[in-house]
Design an enzyme around this catalytic site. Structure first.
Site, PDB file in Angstrom:
ATOM      1  CB  CYS A  87      -0.953  -0.066   1.193  1.00 17.58           C
ATOM      2  SG  CYS A  87      -2.093   1.317   1.387  1.00 17.58           S
TER       3      CYS A  87
ATOM      4  CG  ASP B 248      -6.047  -1.553  -5.719  1.00 18.11           C
ATOM      5  OD1 ASP B 248      -6.650  -0.551  -5.274  1.00 18.11           O
ATOM      6  OD2 ASP B 248      -4.918  -1.896  -5.325  1.00 18.11           O
TER       7      ASP B 248
ATOM      8  CG  HIS C  48      -5.611  -1.318  -1.986  1.00 18.34           C
ATOM      9  ND1 HIS C  48      -4.565  -0.937  -2.807  1.00 18.34           N
ATOM     10  CD2 HIS C  48      -5.329  -0.843  -0.754  1.00 18.34           C
ATOM     11  CE1 HIS C  48      -3.687  -0.252  -2.093  1.00 18.34           C
ATOM     12  NE2 HIS C  48      -4.125  -0.187  -0.844  1.00 18.34           N
TER      13      HIS C  48
END
Length: 226
Positions: free
Chosen positions: A114, A162, A194
């Site tokens: 991330c 995502d 994600h």
């Protein structure tokens, strides 16, 4: 075995992190960079997992002890992060690892998730000691990347669903890296969202994609850090 809290020098001051070492006490050096939640139990567990795979893994605490439980709080911490200081902390972490006895060879890999994925790319651009970068769905709007200075190959791992790093964004990043002369290997997993690697988040965890991404990551790191 469980890791330990350590301190290391960073730009004239001290930073902290979580260090996990293999049972043998030696292995290739690896920096593990947190998600926007901070240095939480999941990231420590990932560092432990890398140690079990033979790496000396250090997860720097980029939030200085703060962590988040809710997305709004995590977003606030991420946007408040001093990027220059974070890069100094990552450089200090690299130097700390490479100075440790038992670390072989004199190169380091960087893996980020991330927010950490974007910072992993930045660390690769900043340090000539970085020999491998793994970007798990990296995103941070305040991190500027100059791929002309990147010397390390990049493994990119993304999810088809995502909403933060869409396949179009991932493909654009892949093109930009390739145009700058970087060696790139990108994978976009069908039906994965994600944070698909985070097994503490049952809402997004994708076991099949996570396992394949882990295997690719270990193989990539061994290939480039051996």
């Amino acid at each position: 075995m469980p890791g330990e809290r350590v301190e290391f020098a960073s730009n004239g001051t001290k930073a902290q992190g979580y260090l996990a070492t293999p049972a043998s006490g030696s292995g290739p050096a690896l920096i593990v960079i947190q998600e926007w939640w901070g240095l939480v139990a999941h990231i420590k567990a990932v560092a432990d997992r890398f140690a079990s795979a033979g790496f000396v893994a250090l997860a720097p605490d980029l939030y200085g002890g703060e962590t988040a439980r809710q997305p709004d709080e995590a977003g606030r911490l991420m946007m408040a992060l001093d990027i220059e200081r974070a890069l100094h902390d990552l450089d200090g972490a690299v130097r700390y690892l490479l100075a440790r006895p038992g670390v072989t060879p004199e190169r380091v890999g960087v893996v980020g998730f991330c927010m950490g994925g974007q910072l992993a790319l930045a660390a690769g651009c900043e340090s000539a000691s970085v020999a491998a970068v793994v970007d798990f769905y990296g995103v941070h709007p305040n991190v500027t990347l100059d791929f002309r200075t990147l010397r390390a190959p990049v493994l990119g791992l993304f999810g088809e669903r995502d909403a933060f790093v869409t396949p179009d964004v991932a493909h654009a990043l892949e093109r930009a890296l390739g145009e700058a002369g970087a060696a790139v290997d990108f994978h976009i997993y069908p039906d994965a969202e994600h944070a698909f690697f985070n097994d503490t988040r049952t809402d997004v965890y994708h076991p099949e994609a996570a396992l394949d991404a882990w295997t690719k990551t270990i193989d990539f790191l061994h290939e480039n850090l051996a």
